[in-house]
Every structure is written in structure tokens, then in C-alpha cells.
Scaffold this motif. Structure first.
Motif, mmCIF file in Angstrom:
data_model
loop_
_atom_site.group_PDB
_atom_site.id
_atom_site.type_symbol
_atom_site.label_atom_id
_atom_site.label_comp_id
_atom_site.label_asym_id
_atom_site.label_seq_id
_atom_site.Cartn_x
_atom_site.Cartn_y
_atom_site.Cartn_z
ATOM 1 N N GLU A 58 -27.864 -0.293 -7.806
ATOM 2 C CA GLU A 58 -27.061 0.926 -7.822
ATOM 3 C C GLU A 58 -25.611 0.578 -8.133
ATOM 4 O OE1 GLU A 58 -29.752 3.032 -4.320
ATOM 5 O OE2 GLU A 58 -27.587 2.839 -4.069
ATOM 6 N N LYS A 59 -25.047 1.363 -9.006
ATOM 7 C CA LYS A 59 -23.676 1.099 -9.428
ATOM 8 C C LYS A 59 -22.712 1.478 -8.306
ATOM 9 C CE LYS A 59 -21.943 1.395 -14.045
ATOM 10 N NZ LYS A 59 -21.802 2.283 -15.214
ATOM 11 N N GLY A 60 -21.748 0.608 -8.011
ATOM 12 C CA GLY A 60 -20.784 0.881 -6.955
ATOM 13 C C GLY A 60 -19.372 0.953 -7.495
ATOM 14 N N VAL A 122 -8.480 9.719 -9.764
ATOM 15 C CA VAL A 122 -9.701 9.400 -9.015
ATOM 16 C C VAL A 122 -10.916 9.973 -9.749
ATOM 17 C CG1 VAL A 122 -10.988 9.948 -6.891
ATOM 18 C CG2 VAL A 122 -8.620 9.161 -6.743
ATOM 19 N N PHE A 123 -10.782 11.247 -10.150
ATOM 20 C CA PHE A 123 -11.899 11.898 -10.844
ATOM 21 C C PHE A 123 -12.208 11.191 -12.168
ATOM 22 C CE2 PHE A 123 -11.117 16.295 -8.710
ATOM 23 C CZ PHE A 123 -11.553 15.757 -7.512
ATOM 24 N N ALA A 124 -11.145 10.817 -12.864
ATOM 25 C CA ALA A 124 -11.330 10.153 -14.157
ATOM 26 C C ALA A 124 -12.084 8.839 -13.982
ATOM 27 C CB ALA A 124 -9.979 9.907 -14.827
ATOM 28 N N ALA A 125 -11.702 8.107 -12.906
ATOM 29 C CA ALA A 125 -12.345 6.813 -12.659
ATOM 30 C C ALA A 125 -13.826 7.004 -12.366
ATOM 31 C CB ALA A 125 -11.661 6.104 -11.495
ATOM 32 N N ILE A 126 -14.140 8.062 -11.585
ATOM 33 C CA ILE A 126 -15.543 8.311 -11.242
ATOM 34 C C ILE A 126 -16.321 8.749 -12.479
ATOM 35 C CG2 ILE A 126 -17.079 9.765 -9.855
ATOM 36 C CD1 ILE A 126 -14.812 9.800 -7.734
ATOM 37 N N ASP A 127 -15.703 9.617 -13.271
ATOM 38 C CA ASP A 127 -16.353 10.074 -14.501
ATOM 39 C C ASP A 127 -16.719 8.901 -15.386
ATOM 40 O OD1 ASP A 127 -16.498 12.731 -14.021
ATOM 41 O OD2 ASP A 127 -14.571 13.227 -14.967
ATOM 42 N N GLN A 128 -15.806 7.963 -15.418
ATOM 43 C CA GLN A 128 -16.023 6.815 -16.289
ATOM 44 C C GLN A 128 -17.085 5.873 -15.747
ATOM 45 O OE1 GLN A 128 -12.660 4.283 -16.824
ATOM 46 N NE2 GLN A 128 -13.646 3.204 -18.521
ATOM 47 N N ALA A 129 -17.017 5.605 -14.418
ATOM 48 C CA ALA A 129 -17.929 4.601 -13.856
ATOM 49 C C ALA A 129 -19.300 5.171 -13.510
ATOM 50 C CB ALA A 129 -17.298 3.982 -12.603
ATOM 51 N N GLN A 130 -19.371 6.475 -13.231
ATOM 52 C CA GLN A 130 -20.627 7.123 -12.826
ATOM 53 C C GLN A 130 -21.363 6.323 -11.737
ATOM 54 O OE1 GLN A 130 -21.910 10.160 -13.563
ATOM 55 N NE2 GLN A 130 -19.994 10.566 -14.600
ATOM 56 N N PRO A 131 -20.712 6.129 -10.588
ATOM 57 C CA PRO A 131 -21.340 5.300 -9.545
ATOM 58 C C PRO A 131 -22.422 6.047 -8.763
ATOM 59 C CG PRO A 131 -19.269 6.172 -8.763
ATOM 60 C CD PRO A 131 -19.434 6.698 -10.152
#
Lengths: 393, 124
Positions: A58-60, A122-131
Motif C-alpha cells: 500500500e502506498k504511504g 496538502v491536497f496537491a501532494a495527495i492528488d499526486q501521490a494517491q496514497p
């Protein structure tokens, strides 16, 4: 945004004892709050949570608003972990342009700008990483930026909705530095875990944790002791004896001394407890040892938990009385453990006893003595820290 | 809640767990005082299934140890008092000390002079 496939079972936290308390782990796809003052082990738990996920592929994502990526990686290395590429670390430290003169002279408060910018980043980072597993460290930065509790709550709600859409299991860390009594996130989060630490005037820190809330899920309530050592956080779930009922034959155990067995009406029933009381030096420990030695000589497993006496002294003393404890220890039938009451919490001690019972099938347990067990507890009544109770922080 | 109560609760839970696992537990508690008025720092006698009491007593210019069972939940037990000696062969338990009074108080009175031989040291 595509709906991500969710793991059907609970997400293991990577801390075995905590999973036990949470009855399996964290229900996936929800937002959890992990709070505790600085140094109570939040980051360690968060890293274990992400690394556990990484083991299952799982991606973290670890979003840090205070520590730098390097500090995090160094901290993990001290526990013997390599974050590597399994966990993506996203640093969100204050942008340098906020130190610009232009911003400082602007009519807008920099915090207004910064809160929006931070959330966006924060949102941008999550969008990019899709953890699948996400950690945000820490909320106190956001609380400071929000300035008012209304804006803070709105911000957290907005984040929660975003997280819900995104589908990751989110661990929000709060170091309680800005407001220790703020319950905003308590009402919004799906579950709340609180870590506490206290330092007695003498002895090692005492750490304990409590699940304050876990929506729609059963969990083991109350305080549970834990330690932070190399290798991470270890939690010792509070013992509930009612969960451990077994059936067994109540054989009569003999001491190996005919007169003593006669006094006891034949011996002592298996699975019963025996208290030996008397003044110092009256032979309580020796009598208790006698039963353990008799058990070990019969081929059963016995364990000694020694609080008061220095181990080597005990071994010498027993040898002078014809009891060769070391030889019995070498046969694997006798376990001898020295317990330092100043260093261990009751939970940790209980865990040691349970390990002997569960793993080594020990059937005779000697605890010598309860005075030693109790000692740090008495001191605590006026030192406001305790071994036995950890009752007040 | 006083700490004492926490200790008792914690010990209770631990003992119950051990007993339910079929493990026999032996706990020692050192009492305050040596001879005569002896007090326990924590009262957990009600938790234990069996209580073995040890006492010092004085006889013929020597300090000796007495042993008695004051409680046993399962089955019967002797209600006598026996002497316990610690020798190089280990623990030696004597015959019931009948014919004496006040051993548990520390200073026995010989109600029956014939019984004095029970206190003779076999080694001497």
C-alpha cells in the motif's frame, strides 16, 4: 477522482498491541486522530503504520509540516527502519516567500494566505501521490494558521471531506502544543488515540495510551502501557482475565517435602494461587522456590520473577541449600527473570508473564515479592507518578 | 482511588488470568516487624486460594521459624504449626508442634513439657 479499491479488512497499524486494542486495526478509508505531547511517540507510531502498509504494497504518504524529510528518515533509521521509496515524504515547511517584505506590508494577514496555501499544497501532494495510507504531521500548525476555532474546524471538515473522497486511511497527528483541550478534531475524526508520557522522579518514563473514541467499533478501553525502544513502539494491552478461560484438570502439585505436603493436605491444586506471608528472612522465597524447583524437576515448566533479590545472590543462596537453579535453567524447565520495578510498567510486567504462559507453556509462576512490585507505587503517591496505577497526570 | 486499590485490582486480574490458564502462582509478601506484632503492608490474603504463614519464634535461646497454613480454598489442610529449618539439604519441616502455646505470637509457652523434644535440633 477515481474511487480507489479499499482493503476489505482493517488496516493493521504495525503495532501488534495496538491492533489488539483496536480489535484488528483501523477501519480503512477513515480519518483518525493520534494525539500526544511532543516525545510521546506519535511519529514512531505513524511511521510503523505507513511501513506496515508498505509491506502489503500500500502506498504511504507522510506530509510533514514541522519536521524535515531528513529528520524523519534519520529518526526511522534509529529504529532500524529504512523508509526508502516505500513511503513518500512530503515536506511542507513555511514557504520562503512569506518572509518577503511585500507580504509583510500587505493588507492581508499572512496567516490568511498561508492557511489556504497550506491546505492547497496538502491536497496537491495527495492528488499526486494517491496514497492508501496517509499521515499528516501535525495539526497544531494548521490550528495556529487558522487562528480561530471556527476557521480551524471548517478547515478540518474540508480536509475530512477531501480525504473521504480520496479514500485513504488518514492518521492526523496533533502534538497538543497549541491547545491541549481542543476537541475540534475529536468530534470530526472516526477514531481518537491519545498517547501520554510521564516522568517519575526516579526510574524510566511511564507511557500509556488510550483509545478515546472509535466510531461503531469495539475496542479495548482504558489505559494500556507502552514503551518506545529500538524497533518502535510496543503496546501492552491491559489484561482482561475473562477472555482467557480454559479448562484443565486440577491435579494436586506436591512440593517434594513430605511434611509440607502433609500440612497442605496433600499439596497445592493446579491453577490456584498461594500467598506466602511472613517477616523478612523467614523463608518465604525459599518455600516458593521449593515449589518451582519441584515442578521443574517433574519436567514441568516454571518461571521465577524476582523483584527484590540480585539474581546471582539468589542462585548462590539456593545452591547452598541444595537447589541448583542454574542446572534447572539449562534444562529449559526453569525460567528465571529479574524484574526492575523502577524500569517497568505493570503492563510490561504482565506482558512478560503472559509471554511465558503463552509461548513457553509455564505452569508454575513465582512472583517474589509483591513488596518489590508495590514499592514504586507507594512512592508515587506523593511523586505523582506510579508504577502500579499511573492514575493521575 | 488509592494506589493500594490499583495494586490489588492488578494482582487480582493477573492471578485470575494465571489460574484460568492452569498456572499455579506463588506470591510472597514480606510483613513489617520481625517477632510479635507483625503487619502486612498490603492485604491480598483474600485473593489467594492458599495462605501459608511464616513466623519467627524464640525457644531455648534460639530464633526459630514456624509454618502454618491459615487458609486453603480447595480441600482440607492440617491446622497445626510446624517448625521450618533451613539447612544445607534444603528446607526441613518438622513434626506438628503440639503441646506449645503462643508460637505465632513469637514466645511459646510449653503447655506440655514432654513436647520440648520436638524443638531439639537433630544436628546438635
Amino acid at each position: 477522482m477515481a474511487v480507489r479499491p479499499q482493503p476489505a479488512t482493517k488496516a493493521k497499524t504495525g503495532v501488534a498491541g495496538l491492533d489488539d486494542i483496536l480489535v484488528g486495526g483501523l477501519a480503512p478509508g477513515h480519518v483518525y486522530l493520534l494525539e500526544g505531547s511532543p516525545g510521546t511517540g506519535k511519529t514512531t507510531v505513524a511511521l510503523q503504520f505507513l511501513l506496515e502498509g508498505a509491506k502489503a504494497g500500500e502506498k504511504g504518504l507522510y506530509i510533514t509540516l514541522s519536521e524535515t524529510e531528513q529528520e524523519l528518515r534519520n529518526g526511522a533509521a534509529l529504529h532500524g527502519w529504512s523508509i526508502g521509496d516505500a513511503v513518500h515524504v512530503f515536506e511542507l515547511l513555511p514557504p520562503e516567500n512569506l518572509l518577503d517584505e511585500k507580504h509583510q506590508q500587505s493588507l492581508l494577514y499572512s496567516s490568511d494566505l498561508e492557511l489556504g496555501e497550506t491546505t492547497k499544497a496538502v491536497f496537491a501532494a495527495i492528488d499526486q501521490a494517491q496514497p492508501v495510507r496517509n499521515v499528516l504531521d501535525s495539526l497544531s500548525e494548521i490550528r495556529l494558521l487558522a487562528q480561530s476555532s471556527l476557521r480551524y474546524r471548517r478547515q478540518i471538515l474540508a480536509m475530512k471531506h477531501y480525504f473521504a473522497k480520496q479514500g485513504a486511511t488518514v492518521l492526523l497527528l496533533d502534538d497538543l502544543t497549541t491547545d491541549t483541550n481542543d476537541k475540534t478534531v475529536h468530534s470530526i475524526a472516526h477514531g481518537v488515540i491519545r498517547l501520554e508520557g510521564l516522568t517519575p522522579t526516579y526510574g524510566a518514563e511511564r507511557r500509556r495510551l488510550r483509545v478515546i473514541k472509535y466510531r461503531g467499533q469495539s475496542f479495548r478501553g482504558g489505559f494500556h502501557d507502552f514503551t518506545i525502544a529500538e524497533g518502535g513502539v510496543q503496546v501492552f494491552p491491559r489484561l482482561v482475565s475473562g477472555e482467557h478461560k480454559t479448562t484443565f484438570a486440577r491435579d494436586v502439585l506436591t512440593s517434594g517435602i513430605a511434611q509440607l505436603d502433609a500440612l497442605l493436605g496433600g499439596g497445592i491444586e493446579q491453577g490456584s494461587s498461594t500467598l506466602l506471608i511472613g517477616p523478612a528472612g523467614s523463608g518465604k522465597s525459599l518455600l516458593a522456590l521449593q515449589f518451582a524447583v519441584a515442578a521443574a524437576e517433574r519436567g514441568e515448566k516454571a518461571a521465577l520473577f524476582i523483584f527484590d533479590e540480585e539474581l546471582s545472590l539468589l542462585l548462590d543462596r539456593a545452591r547452598l541449600l541444595g537447589m541448583d537453579l542454574e542446572a534447572l535453567r539449562d534444562t529449559g524447565n526453569l525460567f528465571i527473570e529479574q524484574v526492575d520495578a523502577a524500569e517497568q510498567s505493570p503492563g510490561e510486567f504482565t506482558h512478560r508473564v503472559r509471554t511465558r504462559i503463552d509461548r513457553d507453556a509455564v505452569k508454575t509462576v513465582v512472583i517474589d515479592s509483591l513488596n518489590g512490585y508495590r514499592h514504586p507505587c507507594r512512592r508515587s503517591s506523593f511523586w505523582s507518578c506510579t508504577f502500579m496505577s499511573c492514575c493521575s497526570i | 482511588m488509592p494506589e493500594e486499590q490499583f495494586l490489588v485490582l492488578h494482582i487480582h486480574e493477573l492471578l485470575q488470568y494465571l489460574n484460568r490458564q492452569g498456572a499455579s502462582t506463588f506470591l510472597t509478601v514480606a510483613q513489617h516487624g520481625l517477632v510479635g506484632d507483625v503487619k502486612a503492608p498490603v492485604n491480598i490474603t483474600y485473593l489467594a486460594d492458599t495462605v501459608i504463614l511464616l513466623r519467627y519464634f524464640e525457644a531455648f535461646g534460639r530464633v526459630r521459624r514456624a509454618l502454618s497454613i491459615i487458609k486453603k480454598r480447595f480441600g482440607s489442610h492440617e491446622n497445626t504449626i510446624r517448625e521450618m529449618r533451613i539447612s544445607s539439604h534444603g528446607i526441613v519441616i518438622g513434626e506438628p508442634l503440639e503441646g506449645f502455646q503462643g508460637i505465632l505470637r513469637g514466645i511459646p509457652v510449653f503447655a506440655d513439657k514432654e513436647s520440648a523434644f520436638l524443638l531439639e535440633d537433630p544436628a546438635s
